[in-house]
Design a protein around this motif. Structure first.
Motif, PDB file in Angstrom:
ATOM      1  N   MET A 138      -8.156 -16.098  -0.194  1.00  0.00           N
ATOM      2  CA  MET A 138      -8.781 -14.823  -0.572  1.00  0.00           C
ATOM      3  C   MET A 138      -8.198 -13.674   0.244  1.00  0.00           C
ATOM      4  N   GLY A 139      -7.916 -13.955   1.519  1.00  0.00           N
ATOM      5  CA  GLY A 139      -7.314 -12.931   2.368  1.00  0.00           C
ATOM      6  C   GLY A 139      -5.937 -12.514   1.871  1.00  0.00           C
ATOM      7  N   ILE A 140      -5.124 -13.479   1.446  1.00  0.00           N
ATOM      8  CA  ILE A 140      -3.787 -13.179   0.907  1.00  0.00           C
ATOM      9  C   ILE A 140      -3.893 -12.327  -0.356  1.00  0.00           C
ATOM     10  N   VAL A 141      -4.856 -12.676  -1.212  1.00  0.00           N
ATOM     11  CA  VAL A 141      -5.078 -11.894  -2.446  1.00  0.00           C
ATOM     12  C   VAL A 141      -5.462 -10.452  -2.098  1.00  0.00           C
ATOM     13  N   LEU A 142      -6.308 -10.284  -1.094  1.00  0.00           N
ATOM     14  CA  LEU A 142      -6.732  -8.938  -0.669  1.00  0.00           C
ATOM     15  C   LEU A 142      -5.557  -8.123  -0.119  1.00  0.00           C
ATOM     16  N   VAL A 143      -4.650  -8.779   0.614  1.00  0.00           N
ATOM     17  CA  VAL A 143      -3.466  -8.078   1.136  1.00  0.00           C
ATOM     18  C   VAL A 143      -2.566  -7.623  -0.004  1.00  0.00           C
ATOM     19  N   ILE A 144      -2.332  -8.499  -0.993  1.00  0.00           N
ATOM     20  CA  ILE A 144      -1.515  -8.131  -2.161  1.00  0.00           C
ATOM     21  C   ILE A 144      -2.160  -6.975  -2.914  1.00  0.00           C
ATOM     22  N   PHE A 145      -3.482  -7.048  -3.084  1.00  0.00           N
ATOM     23  CA  PHE A 145      -4.214  -5.969  -3.758  1.00  0.00           C
ATOM     24  C   PHE A 145      -4.082  -4.658  -2.984  1.00  0.00           C
ATOM     25  N   SER A 146      -4.141  -4.723  -1.656  1.00  0.00           N
ATOM     26  CA  SER A 146      -4.017  -3.515  -0.821  1.00  0.00           C
ATOM     27  C   SER A 146      -2.653  -2.863  -0.980  1.00  0.00           C
ATOM     28  N   TYR A 147      -1.605  -3.682  -0.997  1.00  0.00           N
ATOM     29  CA  TYR A 147      -0.253  -3.137  -1.183  1.00  0.00           C
ATOM     30  C   TYR A 147      -0.087  -2.515  -2.570  1.00  0.00           C
ATOM     31  N   HIS A 148      -0.671  -3.164  -3.573  1.00  0.00           N
ATOM     32  CA  HIS A 148      -0.588  -2.631  -4.943  1.00  0.00           C
ATOM     33  C   HIS A 148      -1.370  -1.318  -5.049  1.00  0.00           C
ATOM     34  N   LEU A 149      -2.542  -1.258  -4.427  1.00  0.00           N
ATOM     35  CA  LEU A 149      -3.405  -0.082  -4.517  1.00  0.00           C
ATOM     36  C   LEU A 149      -2.801   1.127  -3.807  1.00  0.00           C
ATOM     37  N   THR A 150      -2.132   0.894  -2.689  1.00  0.00           N
ATOM     38  CA  THR A 150      -1.600   2.005  -1.889  1.00  0.00           C
ATOM     39  C   THR A 150      -0.154   2.359  -2.230  1.00  0.00           C
ATOM     40  N   ALA A 151       0.435   1.691  -3.212  1.00  0.00           N
ATOM     41  CA  ALA A 151       1.833   1.972  -3.580  1.00  0.00           C
ATOM     42  C   ALA A 151       2.067   3.439  -3.946  1.00  0.00           C
ATOM     43  N   PRO A 152       1.213   4.071  -4.781  1.00  0.00           N
ATOM     44  CA  PRO A 152       1.438   5.501  -5.094  1.00  0.00           C
ATOM     45  C   PRO A 152       1.349   6.408  -3.868  1.00  0.00           C
ATOM     46  N   ILE A 153       0.438   6.062  -2.931  1.00  0.00           N
ATOM     47  CA  ILE A 153       0.287   6.878  -1.712  1.00  0.00           C
ATOM     48  C   ILE A 153       1.539   6.776  -0.858  1.00  0.00           C
ATOM     49  N   ARG A 154       2.092   5.568  -0.745  1.00  0.00           N
ATOM     50  CA  ARG A 154       3.297   5.377   0.071  1.00  0.00           C
ATOM     51  C   ARG A 154       4.485   6.137  -0.498  1.00  0.00           C
ATOM     52  N   GLU A 155       4.560   6.221  -1.807  1.00  0.00           N
ATOM     53  CA  GLU A 155       5.677   6.928  -2.447  1.00  0.00           C
ATOM     54  C   GLU A 155       5.581   8.436  -2.245  1.00  0.00           C
ATOM     55  N   LEU A 156       4.358   8.960  -2.217  1.00  0.00           N
ATOM     56  CA  LEU A 156       4.169  10.406  -2.070  1.00  0.00           C
ATOM     57  C   LEU A 156       4.186  10.860  -0.616  1.00  0.00           C
ATOM     58  N   SER A 157       3.791   9.981   0.304  1.00  0.00           N
ATOM     59  CA  SER A 157       3.653  10.373   1.710  1.00  0.00           C
ATOM     60  C   SER A 157       5.017  10.556   2.372  1.00  0.00           C
ATOM     61  N   THR A 158       5.092  11.507   3.270  1.00  0.00           N
ATOM     62  CA  THR A 158       6.309  11.748   4.061  1.00  0.00           C
ATOM     63  C   THR A 158       6.088  11.427   5.544  1.00  0.00           C
ATOM     64  N   LEU A 159       4.947  10.876   5.882  1.00  0.00           N
ATOM     65  CA  LEU A 159       4.617  10.572   7.272  1.00  0.00           C
ATOM     66  C   LEU A 159       5.371   9.331   7.757  1.00  0.00           C
ATOM     67  N   VAL A 160       5.558   9.251   9.048  1.00  0.00           N
ATOM     68  CA  VAL A 160       6.200   8.080   9.657  1.00  0.00           C
ATOM     69  C   VAL A 160       5.360   6.825   9.428  1.00  0.00           C
ATOM     70  N   THR A 161       4.049   7.011   9.318  1.00  0.00           N
ATOM     71  CA  THR A 161       3.111   5.886   9.216  1.00  0.00           C
ATOM     72  C   THR A 161       2.822   5.456   7.779  1.00  0.00           C
ATOM     73  N   ARG A 162       3.595   5.959   6.819  1.00  0.00           N
ATOM     74  CA  ARG A 162       3.264   5.670   5.410  1.00  0.00           C
ATOM     75  C   ARG A 162       3.354   4.175   5.072  1.00  0.00           C
ATOM     76  N   SER A 163       4.218   3.443   5.795  1.00  0.00           N
ATOM     77  CA  SER A 163       4.391   2.013   5.493  1.00  0.00           C
ATOM     78  C   SER A 163       3.221   1.168   5.991  1.00  0.00           C
ATOM     79  N   THR A 164       2.361   1.745   6.835  1.00  0.00           N
ATOM     80  CA  THR A 164       1.255   0.967   7.417  1.00  0.00           C
ATOM     81  C   THR A 164      -0.091   1.227   6.729  1.00  0.00           C
ATOM     82  N   ILE A 165      -0.109   2.100   5.719  1.00  0.00           N
ATOM     83  CA  ILE A 165      -1.372   2.410   5.036  1.00  0.00           C
ATOM     84  C   ILE A 165      -1.939   1.165   4.361  1.00  0.00           C
ATOM     85  N   ALA A 166      -1.042   0.389   3.726  1.00  0.00           N
ATOM     86  CA  ALA A 166      -1.488  -0.833   3.042  1.00  0.00           C
ATOM     87  C   ALA A 166      -2.058  -1.842   4.033  1.00  0.00           C
TER      88      ALA A 166
END
Length: 206
Positions: free
Chosen positions: A104-132
């Motif tokens: 279940m934890g692995i599924v939640l991590v995959i879901f988090s990466y999928h959910l935050t993909a648009p934010i990572r593409e728009l963000s210009t911050l150094v920390t954008r890769s850690t939002i997921a």
């Protein structure tokens, strides 16, 4: 320290934070879970300090020191004292078995990466890769609260979830205002004391 090195260090610390979240899910000894929570707080404080250096935000240094004091030293000590005085059993009792919880934890991590993909593409911050990773840490903390039977491990899950929320704030916006961070830290500390009093009342009642 240049931006690329800061981003790499932050990504490494994010991976360690996520690793400790998974380790807490897999661990069956309560004392070991408490130690893992302290390590997670330590990695979070280092990450906050790096973000503070990159963003030139001095209040993040205070937040880093506050996290180190509260999440690495004070809260683990309080919970350790509670566990010792209440003579709580060492083994963790779970609602769902560990392999299913990890899945279940692995599924939640995959879901988090999928959910935050648009934010990572728009963000210009150094920390954008850690939002997921931050969102995944929140969800893993919530999963730990749900799948554990005893209150102490549920509290650690709640505190781990709060770690994820704090990490999300530093990843998405370079941190919350210092007044807000101090208020949250005080709430967490007071909440832990209330939980401790609650445990002692339960013990006295039984």
């Amino acid at each position: 320290m240049n931006m690329q090195l800061a981003a790499q260090l932050n990504s490494l610390l994010a991976a360690l934070i996520l690793l400790t979240a998974f380790a807490m899910l897999a661990q069956r000894k309560k004392l070991a879970i408490l130690h893992l929570f302290a390590w997670q707080g330590f990695f979070l404080s280092l990450s906050t300090a790096i973000v503070g250096f990159v963003a030139k935000s001095h209040h993040l240094y205070i937040s880093s020191l506050l996290t180190l004091t509260l999440k690495v030293i004070l809260l683990p000590y309080i919970l350790h004292v509670l566990m010792r005085k209440l003579k709580i059993r060492k083994e963790v009792e779970t609602v769902v078995n560990v392999p299913a919880t990890m899945l279940m934890g692995i599924v939640l991590v995959i879901f988090s990466y999928h959910l935050t993909a648009p934010i990572r593409e728009l963000s210009t911050l150094v920390t954008r890769s850690t939002i997921a990773v931050a969102l995944a840490t929140v969800m893993l903390g919530l999963l730990m609260m749900i799948t554990r039977k005893h209150a102490v491990t549920q509290i650690i899950g709640f505190l781990a979830m709060e770690n994820g929320l704090f990490f999300a704030a530093t990843s998405a916006t370079y941190g919350m205002p210092l007044v807000v961070e101090l208020g949250v830290a005080l709430d967490v500390l007071v909440g832990t004391f209330i939980f401790g009093i609650f445990f002692f009342h339960i013990r006295d009642t039984f």
